[in-house]
Structure formats: structure tokens, C-alpha cells
Design a protein around this motif. Structure first.
Motif: not given
Length: 192
Positions: A60-75
């Protein structure tokens, strides 16, 4: 958005039922961070859902850095599936089907849950989220990436547990990978 939330909740229940009702009772593994979490449970008695949630933090730290959409959807996906898996853990002692019936049915249910989430660009977390990001970056089918990572987890489980029965986990990984590839590749009115 409401359709997406309902789909994620339904997919989370499918994943939780497959893990608790079919995979764990047979003392088999799944792939991804679920596989690692189940392996830690077998080896050291760790709680599966909690281990899964902890393993997700670096992704999630990687996703937050590179792609906010993936971060929020993944979370969102991870929260739903972690809670569902914990709540449905009593299923580990309730479903008693034959070995191969459990493998086949569990694989189909799990593949459908993962496929539904990925179809809505959501991830049940962990390596699925990593695979979703890699798929976007390198234009490789997400199911193929998941399948490859899962094979590595199963091989580790065979070595660490030294139980030939773990080889049957390859059936689970194969079927989940195939179902996920089909669900993420085929356009459908149902999912769009």
C-alpha cells in the motif's frame, strides 16, 4: 459507486468462504499474501486475517506513491476481505466435503471472488494489488502475473511444511489463475 461497494462486499464473502470453508480445512495453501498468511498460521499459529493485513502495508505504501486509485481501491478491497475472512472463520469446522470436491469448489469460489474484485479495478490486497499495478505498467494480463507469484508461494510451502499434500494447492492456484484471467479478459454487461 454503490454497485462497486456491493460487488466488493460480495467478492469478499466469496474469498472468505473459499479460504475458511475449503482451503484451511484441507491444510492446503492459496497463493499471494493469503498463501503466506495461511503458511504462517500452519507454522506458528498466527491469525490469518491479521497477518494478511500486516503483509499488505508495504504494497500500500508503494501504491500510495505511484497510484492513488490503486491505493484506495486496494485498501477498500483488503478491509472488506480481511473482515469477512475473520468473521467467517467458523466455517473452518463446518464444511465437510470430499478432498477433491473441496479443492474444485473452493478454487471456483475463490477465483470468482478475486476475478470480481479485479474486474472492478479493486484488489483483495497484497500480491493481487501488486499484480494489478504490474499489469498496468507492463501490459501483461493480471491473471498471468498472479499465477506466477502464486506458484512461488506454493513451492515455498512444500519446502517449509514438507508435506506432499501441499502439491494439491497447485490445483487451487491454477484454477484461480484461469478463472481470474477469464473474468478479467472477457467483456460482459454483468461486470461493466
Amino acid at each position: 459507486m454503490q454497485k462497486k461497494i456491493i460487488t466488493i462486499a460480495f467478492a469478499s464473502i466469496l474469498i472468505a468462504v473459499a479460504i475458511n470453508g475449503f482451503i484451511i480445512p484441507l491444510h492446503l495453501l492459496n497463493g499471494g499474501f493469503w498463501g503466506i498468511s495461511i503458511l504462517a498460521h500452519y507454522l506458528w499459529g498466527y491469525k490469518i486475517a491479521l497477518t494478511f493485513a500486516c503483509l499488505n502495508i508495504p504494497i500500500y505504501l508503494i501504491a500510495l506513491k505511484y497510484n492513488n486509485v490503486f491505493f484506495f481501491n486496494g485498501l477498500l478491497g483488503t478491509c472488506f476481505v480481511t473482515v469477512a475472512t475473520d468473521l467467517l472463520s467458523p466455517l473452518q469446522h463446518m464444511i465437510n466435503l470430499s478432498f477433491f470436491t473441496s479443492i474444485i469448489l473452493g478454487s471456483i469460489i475463490l477465483g470468482m471472488g478475486v476475478g470480481l474484485m479485479l474486474k472492478f479495478h479493486t484488489s483483495p490486497g497484497g500480491m493481487d494489488l501488486l499484480a494489478l499495478m504490474l499489469s498496468k505498467w507492463f501490459k501483461i494480463n493480471v491473471g498471468l502475473i498472479i499465477f506466477t507469484l502464486d506458484l512461488l508461494i506454493i513451492a515455498s510451502g512444500v519446502i517449509l511444511l514438507q508435506d506432499e499434500k501441499i502439491f494439491y494447492s497447485l490445483i487451487i492456484v491454477s484454477m484461480v489463475g484461469i478463472i481470474t484471467m477469464m473474468m478479467t479478459s472477457i467483456k460482459s454487461i454483468i461486470f461493466e
